[in-house]
Design a protein around this motif. Structure first.
Motif, PDB file in Angstrom:
ATOM      1  N   LEU A  67       9.443   7.324 -12.113  1.00  0.00           N
ATOM      2  CA  LEU A  67       8.351   6.358 -11.993  1.00  0.00           C
ATOM      3  C   LEU A  67       7.749   6.516 -10.614  1.00  0.00           C
ATOM      4  N   GLN A  68       6.561   7.078 -10.552  1.00  0.00           N
ATOM      5  CA  GLN A  68       5.831   7.188  -9.293  1.00  0.00           C
ATOM      6  C   GLN A  68       5.026   5.920  -9.112  1.00  0.00           C
ATOM      7  N   MET A  69       5.275   5.233  -8.011  1.00  0.00           N
ATOM      8  CA  MET A  69       4.611   3.960  -7.751  1.00  0.00           C
ATOM      9  C   MET A  69       3.776   4.079  -6.491  1.00  0.00           C
ATOM     10  N   ASN A  70       2.479   3.950  -6.640  1.00  0.00           N
ATOM     11  CA  ASN A  70       1.544   4.020  -5.519  1.00  0.00           C
ATOM     12  C   ASN A  70       0.850   2.681  -5.330  1.00  0.00           C
ATOM     13  N   SER A  71       0.228   2.512  -4.173  1.00  0.00           N
ATOM     14  CA  SER A  71      -0.506   1.277  -3.864  1.00  0.00           C
ATOM     15  C   SER A  71       0.333   0.040  -4.178  1.00  0.00           C
TER      16      SER A  71
ATOM     17  N   VAL B 280       7.484  -2.340 -17.561  1.00  0.00           N
ATOM     18  CA  VAL B 280       6.525  -1.810 -16.603  1.00  0.00           C
ATOM     19  C   VAL B 280       5.835  -0.581 -17.173  1.00  0.00           C
ATOM     20  N   ALA B 281       6.622   0.359 -17.670  1.00  0.00           N
ATOM     21  CA  ALA B 281       6.077   1.600 -18.210  1.00  0.00           C
ATOM     22  C   ALA B 281       7.093   2.197 -19.164  1.00  0.00           C
ATOM     23  N   ALA B 282       6.591   2.919 -20.156  1.00  0.00           N
ATOM     24  CA  ALA B 282       7.467   3.559 -21.125  1.00  0.00           C
ATOM     25  C   ALA B 282       6.849   4.875 -21.564  1.00  0.00           C
ATOM     26  N   VAL B 283       7.708   5.799 -21.980  1.00  0.00           N
ATOM     27  CA  VAL B 283       7.239   7.091 -22.455  1.00  0.00           C
ATOM     28  C   VAL B 283       8.030   7.480 -23.688  1.00  0.00           C
ATOM     29  N   ASP B 284       7.325   7.983 -24.682  1.00  0.00           N
ATOM     30  CA  ASP B 284       7.964   8.434 -25.902  1.00  0.00           C
ATOM     31  C   ASP B 284       8.343   9.899 -25.748  1.00  0.00           C
ATOM     32  N   SER B 285       9.137  10.390 -26.672  1.00  0.00           N
ATOM     33  CA  SER B 285       9.593  11.773 -26.597  1.00  0.00           C
ATOM     34  C   SER B 285       8.443  12.768 -26.754  1.00  0.00           C
TER      35      SER B 285
ATOM     36  N   GLY C 170       0.786  -1.215   0.000  1.00  0.00           N
ATOM     37  CA  GLY C 170       0.000   0.000   0.000  1.00  0.00           C
ATOM     38  C   GLY C 170       0.823   1.272   0.000  1.00  0.00           C
ATOM     39  N   GLY C 171       2.111   1.141   0.203  1.00  0.00           N
ATOM     40  CA  GLY C 171       2.992   2.288   0.249  1.00  0.00           C
ATOM     41  C   GLY C 171       3.360   2.805  -1.128  1.00  0.00           C
TER      42      GLY C 171
ATOM     43  N   SER D 266       3.683  10.362 -25.033  1.00  0.00           N
ATOM     44  CA  SER D 266       2.758   9.233 -25.014  1.00  0.00           C
ATOM     45  C   SER D 266       3.324   8.114 -24.140  1.00  0.00           C
ATOM     46  N   THR D 267       2.448   7.463 -23.383  1.00  0.00           N
ATOM     47  CA  THR D 267       2.877   6.470 -22.402  1.00  0.00           C
ATOM     48  C   THR D 267       2.275   5.089 -22.655  1.00  0.00           C
ATOM     49  N   SER D 268       2.953   4.093 -22.144  1.00  0.00           N
ATOM     50  CA  SER D 268       2.478   2.711 -22.185  1.00  0.00           C
ATOM     51  C   SER D 268       2.723   2.094 -20.816  1.00  0.00           C
ATOM     52  N   TYR D 269       1.797   1.242 -20.377  1.00  0.00           N
ATOM     53  CA  TYR D 269       1.916   0.617 -19.054  1.00  0.00           C
ATOM     54  C   TYR D 269       1.585  -0.868 -19.128  1.00  0.00           C
ATOM     55  N   LYS D 270       2.272  -1.624 -18.304  1.00  0.00           N
ATOM     56  CA  LYS D 270       1.885  -3.018 -18.071  1.00  0.00           C
ATOM     57  C   LYS D 270       0.515  -2.998 -17.405  1.00  0.00           C
ATOM     58  N   ASN D 271      -0.343  -3.923 -17.800  1.00  0.00           N
ATOM     59  CA  ASN D 271      -1.721  -3.900 -17.300  1.00  0.00           C
ATOM     60  C   ASN D 271      -1.799  -3.904 -15.777  1.00  0.00           C
ATOM     61  N   SER D 272      -0.946  -4.660 -15.131  1.00  0.00           N
ATOM     62  CA  SER D 272      -1.052  -4.819 -13.681  1.00  0.00           C
ATOM     63  C   SER D 272      -0.646  -3.567 -12.905  1.00  0.00           C
ATOM     64  N   VAL D 273      -0.043  -2.588 -13.574  1.00  0.00           N
ATOM     65  CA  VAL D 273       0.365  -1.370 -12.858  1.00  0.00           C
ATOM     66  C   VAL D 273      -0.458  -0.156 -13.269  1.00  0.00           C
ATOM     67  N   LYS D 274      -1.340  -0.329 -14.247  1.00  0.00           N
ATOM     68  CA  LYS D 274      -2.166   0.798 -14.690  1.00  0.00           C
ATOM     69  C   LYS D 274      -2.994   1.329 -13.525  1.00  0.00           C
ATOM     70  N   GLY D 275      -3.018   2.631 -13.385  1.00  0.00           N
ATOM     71  CA  GLY D 275      -3.759   3.257 -12.305  1.00  0.00           C
ATOM     72  C   GLY D 275      -2.974   3.375 -11.013  1.00  0.00           C
ATOM     73  N   ARG D 276      -1.829   2.686 -10.936  1.00  0.00           N
ATOM     74  CA  ARG D 276      -0.993   2.740  -9.727  1.00  0.00           C
ATOM     75  C   ARG D 276       0.358   3.402  -9.995  1.00  0.00           C
ATOM     76  N   PHE D 277       0.921   3.167 -11.177  1.00  0.00           N
ATOM     77  CA  PHE D 277       2.224   3.722 -11.523  1.00  0.00           C
ATOM     78  C   PHE D 277       2.056   4.836 -12.558  1.00  0.00           C
TER      79      PHE D 277
END
Length: 129
Positions: free
Chosen positions: A83-87, A51-56, A15-16, A59-70
């Motif tokens: 990379l901000q990681m919540n929950s 886990v996550a990627a960002v283009d110049s 949860g941290g 635009s971003t891409s996320y692994k499904n299991s971290v969407k909404g949290r990272f």
């Protein structure tokens, strides 16, 4: 020689939150960063995964299991990736790496570690239940 240095890992309870940073240096006119940067992780006995990627263009891409949290973000002027990681969950426990993508990548390849050429040394994230 491009160098990436990660920081911000640590041990937290479920949860941290943690915020990872990746400082890039060593870019020259022939190695200018022009494309994707990403965060990857590898747990013991498992393959490295995106886990996550960002283009110049942001635009971003996320692994499904971290969407909404990272949340991935970047400061292009300072060549720093975040990379901000919540929950956080125990399943998020792994060594986290940042990396720069090869030129010409597509969004479908954004989380493919084989499309990244420069890597940092990693920072450990441990989440306890």
């Amino acid at each position: 020689q491009v160098q990436l240095v990660e920081s911000g890992g640590g041990s937290v309870q479920s949860g941290g939150s943690l915020r990872l940073s990746c400082a890039a240096s060593g870019y020259t006119s022939s190695t200018s960063y022009v494309g994707y940067m990403g965060w990857f992780r590898q747990a013991p006995g498992k393959e490295r995964e995106g886990v996550a990627a960002v283009d110049s263009d942001g635009s971003t891409s996320y692994k499904n299991s971290v969407k909404g949290r990272f949340t991935i973000s970047q400061d292009n002027a300072k060549r720093t990736l975040f990379l901000q990681m919540n929950s956080l969950k125990p399943d998020d426990t792994a060594m986290y790496y940042c990396a720069t993508g090869i030129p010409g990548m597509t969004s479908a390849q954004a989380l493919d570690p084989y499309k990244y050429n420069y890597w940092g040394q990693g920072t450990q994230v441990t989440v306890s239940s």
